[in-house]
Scaffold this motif. Structure first.
Motif, mmCIF file in Angstrom:
data_model
loop_
_atom_site.group_PDB
_atom_site.id
_atom_site.type_symbol
_atom_site.label_atom_id
_atom_site.label_comp_id
_atom_site.label_asym_id
_atom_site.label_seq_id
_atom_site.Cartn_x
_atom_site.Cartn_y
_atom_site.Cartn_z
ATOM 1 N N CYS A 62 2.662 -80.136 36.027
ATOM 2 C CA CYS A 62 3.551 -81.009 35.269
ATOM 3 C C CYS A 62 2.751 -82.055 34.505
ATOM 4 O O CYS A 62 1.621 -82.369 34.853
ATOM 5 N N ILE A 91 9.010 -86.301 34.613
ATOM 6 C CA ILE A 91 7.997 -85.249 34.569
ATOM 7 C C ILE A 91 8.554 -84.035 33.847
ATOM 8 O O ILE A 91 9.755 -83.817 33.804
ATOM 9 N N THR A 92 7.633 -83.247 33.286
ATOM 10 C CA THR A 92 7.993 -82.005 32.602
ATOM 11 C C THR A 92 7.105 -80.899 33.142
ATOM 12 O O THR A 92 5.882 -81.030 33.160
ATOM 13 N N CYS A 93 7.724 -79.816 33.575
ATOM 14 C CA CYS A 93 6.974 -78.665 34.084
ATOM 15 C C CYS A 93 6.281 -77.966 32.915
ATOM 16 O O CYS A 93 6.903 -77.649 31.901
#
Length: 146
Positions: A28, A10-12
């Motif tokens: 995210c 995941i990427t914020c």
């Protein structure tokens, strides 16, 4: 980019705070190609987040015990051992969120809390107030420091 244990990378992309500036929500994106938390493209993520669904979690008090003294021999050189007591020999987390299966934890059984150590149910624990004590950490660098 981080890995959710047994889930995805995941990427914020953003977050919101409450009135006291505490993080309230995190937004995210996830990479569907990383199901299971692994990638075939050689990417290195910054870390792995071990997570529990707050909606399904059980609350518990966690007691983290550490060494009682700050030095190996607290009475060396004629010292009063009291001056070497570790003020951080007990840290308590009053409302930790745990996997729902721990609601059925049994006294006398050890449980590994991922990346934290081994814990057992305290004798004062009750179904409506779970209490776990750390019995062993995964790494102990204390002797290296002293």
């Amino acid at each position: 980019e981080v890995r959710l244990k047994n889930a995805y990378y995941i990427t914020c992309t953003g977050f919101t705070n409450d009135d006291d500036d505490n993080i309230k929500e995190i937004y995210c994106t996830y990479d569907p190609k990383t199901k299971g938390g692994w990638s075939n493209d050689g990417r290195k993520v910054r870390g792995t987040l071990h997570w529990v669904s707050v909606q399904h979690a059980v609350s518990a008090e966690i007691r983290i015990y550490d060494h009682l003294f700050k030095v190996i021999n607290p009475e060396a050189n004629g010292d009063d051992f009291v001056q070497h007591i570790n003020p951080n020999s007990l840290n308590t987390i009053p409302s930790a969120k745990l996997e729902p299966g721990l609601q059925k934890a049994k006294k006398g059984t050890s449980y590994q809390f991922i990346r934290n150590g081994y814990f057992c149910l305290d004798t004062e624990s009750a179904p409506n107030k779970l209490i776990f004590n750390r019995t062993a950490s995964l790494r102990d660098g204390w002797t290296k420091k002293h």
